[in-house]
Design a protein around this motif. Structure first.
Motif, PDB file in Angstrom:
ATOM      1  N   GLU A 184       0.815  -1.224   0.000  1.00  0.00           N
ATOM      2  CA  GLU A 184       0.000   0.000   0.000  1.00  0.00           C
ATOM      3  C   GLU A 184       0.848   1.274   0.000  1.00  0.00           C
ATOM      4  O   GLU A 184       0.311   2.377   0.011  1.00  0.00           O
ATOM      5  N   GLY A 185       2.181   1.115   0.017  1.00  0.00           N
ATOM      6  CA  GLY A 185       3.054   2.273  -0.058  1.00  0.00           C
ATOM      7  C   GLY A 185       3.262   2.991   1.264  1.00  0.00           C
ATOM      8  O   GLY A 185       3.712   4.133   1.289  1.00  0.00           O
ATOM      9  N   ILE A 186       2.947   2.332   2.373  1.00  0.00           N
ATOM     10  CA  ILE A 186       3.102   2.937   3.695  1.00  0.00           C
ATOM     11  C   ILE A 186       4.530   2.746   4.200  1.00  0.00           C
ATOM     12  O   ILE A 186       5.084   3.623   4.855  1.00  0.00           O
ATOM     13  N   LEU A 187       5.100   1.593   3.887  1.00  0.00           N
ATOM     14  CA  LEU A 187       6.475   1.266   4.261  1.00  0.00           C
ATOM     15  C   LEU A 187       7.244   0.850   3.025  1.00  0.00           C
ATOM     16  O   LEU A 187       6.658   0.420   2.038  1.00  0.00           O
ATOM     17  N   LYS A 188       8.577   0.936   3.137  1.00  0.00           N
ATOM     18  CA  LYS A 188       9.447   0.465   2.058  1.00  0.00           C
ATOM     19  C   LYS A 188      10.551  -0.366   2.699  1.00  0.00           C
ATOM     20  O   LYS A 188      11.192   0.076   3.656  1.00  0.00           O
ATOM     21  N   GLU A 189      10.754  -1.560   2.184  1.00  0.00           N
ATOM     22  CA  GLU A 189      11.842  -2.398   2.678  1.00  0.00           C
ATOM     23  C   GLU A 189      13.153  -1.796   2.199  1.00  0.00           C
ATOM     24  O   GLU A 189      13.321  -1.516   1.025  1.00  0.00           O
ATOM     25  N   THR A 190      14.090  -1.585   3.132  1.00  0.00           N
ATOM     26  CA  THR A 190      15.347  -0.931   2.767  1.00  0.00           C
ATOM     27  C   THR A 190      16.541  -1.865   2.807  1.00  0.00           C
ATOM     28  O   THR A 190      17.558  -1.570   2.190  1.00  0.00           O
ATOM     29  N   ALA A 191      16.426  -2.977   3.546  1.00  0.00           N
ATOM     30  CA  ALA A 191      17.552  -3.907   3.629  1.00  0.00           C
ATOM     31  C   ALA A 191      17.071  -5.282   4.085  1.00  0.00           C
ATOM     32  O   ALA A 191      16.092  -5.396   4.808  1.00  0.00           O
ATOM     33  N   VAL A 192      17.780  -6.304   3.610  1.00  0.00           N
ATOM     34  CA  VAL A 192      17.541  -7.672   4.051  1.00  0.00           C
ATOM     35  C   VAL A 192      18.901  -8.275   4.361  1.00  0.00           C
ATOM     36  O   VAL A 192      19.784  -8.299   3.519  1.00  0.00           O
ATOM     37  N   GLU A 193      19.063  -8.711   5.612  1.00  0.00           N
ATOM     38  CA  GLU A 193      20.305  -9.357   6.045  1.00  0.00           C
ATOM     39  C   GLU A 193      19.919 -10.698   6.658  1.00  0.00           C
ATOM     40  O   GLU A 193      19.513 -10.743   7.813  1.00  0.00           O
ATOM     41  N   GLY A 194      20.017 -11.748   5.874  1.00  0.00           N
ATOM     42  CA  GLY A 194      19.567 -13.053   6.355  1.00  0.00           C
ATOM     43  C   GLY A 194      18.064 -13.009   6.575  1.00  0.00           C
ATOM     44  O   GLY A 194      17.313 -12.706   5.660  1.00  0.00           O
ATOM     45  N   ARG A 195      17.645 -13.265   7.809  1.00  0.00           N
ATOM     46  CA  ARG A 195      16.213 -13.215   8.129  1.00  0.00           C
ATOM     47  C   ARG A 195      15.762 -11.836   8.606  1.00  0.00           C
ATOM     48  O   ARG A 195      14.577 -11.596   8.785  1.00  0.00           O
ATOM     49  N   LYS A 196      16.713 -10.943   8.816  1.00  0.00           N
ATOM     50  CA  LYS A 196      16.399  -9.592   9.300  1.00  0.00           C
ATOM     51  C   LYS A 196      16.029  -8.689   8.131  1.00  0.00           C
ATOM     52  O   LYS A 196      16.745  -8.611   7.138  1.00  0.00           O
ATOM     53  N   ARG A 197      14.903  -8.011   8.285  1.00  0.00           N
ATOM     54  CA  ARG A 197      14.450  -7.055   7.270  1.00  0.00           C
ATOM     55  C   ARG A 197      14.314  -5.684   7.921  1.00  0.00           C
ATOM     56  O   ARG A 197      13.867  -5.574   9.046  1.00  0.00           O
ATOM     57  N   THR A 198      14.697  -4.666   7.188  1.00  0.00           N
ATOM     58  CA  THR A 198      14.596  -3.305   7.692  1.00  0.00           C
ATOM     59  C   THR A 198      13.629  -2.537   6.798  1.00  0.00           C
ATOM     60  O   THR A 198      13.681  -2.661   5.574  1.00  0.00           O
ATOM     61  N   TYR A 199      12.759  -1.757   7.441  1.00  0.00           N
ATOM     62  CA  TYR A 199      11.757  -0.979   6.722  1.00  0.00           C
ATOM     63  C   TYR A 199      11.884   0.489   7.089  1.00  0.00           C
ATOM     64  O   TYR A 199      12.354   0.837   8.159  1.00  0.00           O
ATOM     65  N   LYS A 200      11.425   1.329   6.173  1.00  0.00           N
ATOM     66  CA  LYS A 200      11.385   2.771   6.411  1.00  0.00           C
ATOM     67  C   LYS A 200       9.982   3.250   6.051  1.00  0.00           C
ATOM     68  O   LYS A 200       9.404   2.807   5.054  1.00  0.00           O
ATOM     69  N   ILE A 201       9.468   4.156   6.866  1.00  0.00           N
ATOM     70  CA  ILE A 201       8.149   4.717   6.580  1.00  0.00           C
ATOM     71  C   ILE A 201       8.269   5.660   5.375  1.00  0.00           C
ATOM     72  O   ILE A 201       9.248   6.399   5.253  1.00  0.00           O
ATOM     73  N   THR A 202       7.295   5.608   4.493  1.00  0.00           N
ATOM     74  CA  THR A 202       7.293   6.471   3.312  1.00  0.00           C
ATOM     75  C   THR A 202       6.609   7.795   3.643  1.00  0.00           C
ATOM     76  O   THR A 202       6.035   7.963   4.725  1.00  0.00           O
ATOM     77  N   GLU A 203       6.648   8.706   2.715  1.00  0.00           N
ATOM     78  CA  GLU A 203       5.955   9.989   2.903  1.00  0.00           C
ATOM     79  C   GLU A 203       4.451   9.745   3.089  1.00  0.00           C
ATOM     80  O   GLU A 203       3.822  10.352   3.954  1.00  0.00           O
ATOM     81  N   ALA A 204       3.900   8.853   2.279  1.00  0.00           N
ATOM     82  CA  ALA A 204       2.469   8.527   2.412  1.00  0.00           C
ATOM     83  C   ALA A 204       2.189   7.894   3.777  1.00  0.00           C
ATOM     84  O   ALA A 204       1.166   8.171   4.411  1.00  0.00           O
ATOM     85  N   GLY A 205       3.110   7.051   4.236  1.00  0.00           N
ATOM     86  CA  GLY A 205       2.966   6.431   5.544  1.00  0.00           C
ATOM     87  C   GLY A 205       3.026   7.446   6.665  1.00  0.00           C
ATOM     88  O   GLY A 205       2.274   7.365   7.640  1.00  0.00           O
TER      89      GLY A 205
END
Length: 65
Positions: free
Chosen positions: A16-37
């Motif tokens: 829905e464009g609220i978050l954006k995945e910024t990195a994947v390290e193994g099983r760890k995922r990092t997200y960042k909130i978007t402007e719409a979020g």
């Protein structure tokens, strides 16, 4: 909340464009909130503040009876 539920929600937010995945390290995922979020977050924060304000107002009205 279990991991499956969490990742389902994160996936939906990303779609829905609220978050954006910024990195994947193994099983760890990092997200960042978007402007719409961020806009959605601010809107929800305003709604919740209004709920609290209303509850405090009506709580005071009830206490004065």
């Amino acid at each position: 909340m279990g991991p499956a539920t969490l990742y389902t929600i994160l996936g939906k937010f990303e779609k829905e464009g609220i978050l954006k995945e910024t990195a994947v390290e193994g099983r760890k995922r990092t997200y960042k909130i978007t402007e719409a979020g961020e806009e959605l977050y601010q809107k929800e924060l305003k709604r919740l503040r209004q709920c609290i304000e209303d509850a405090e107002f009506f709580g005071q009205k009830g206490a004065s009876k």
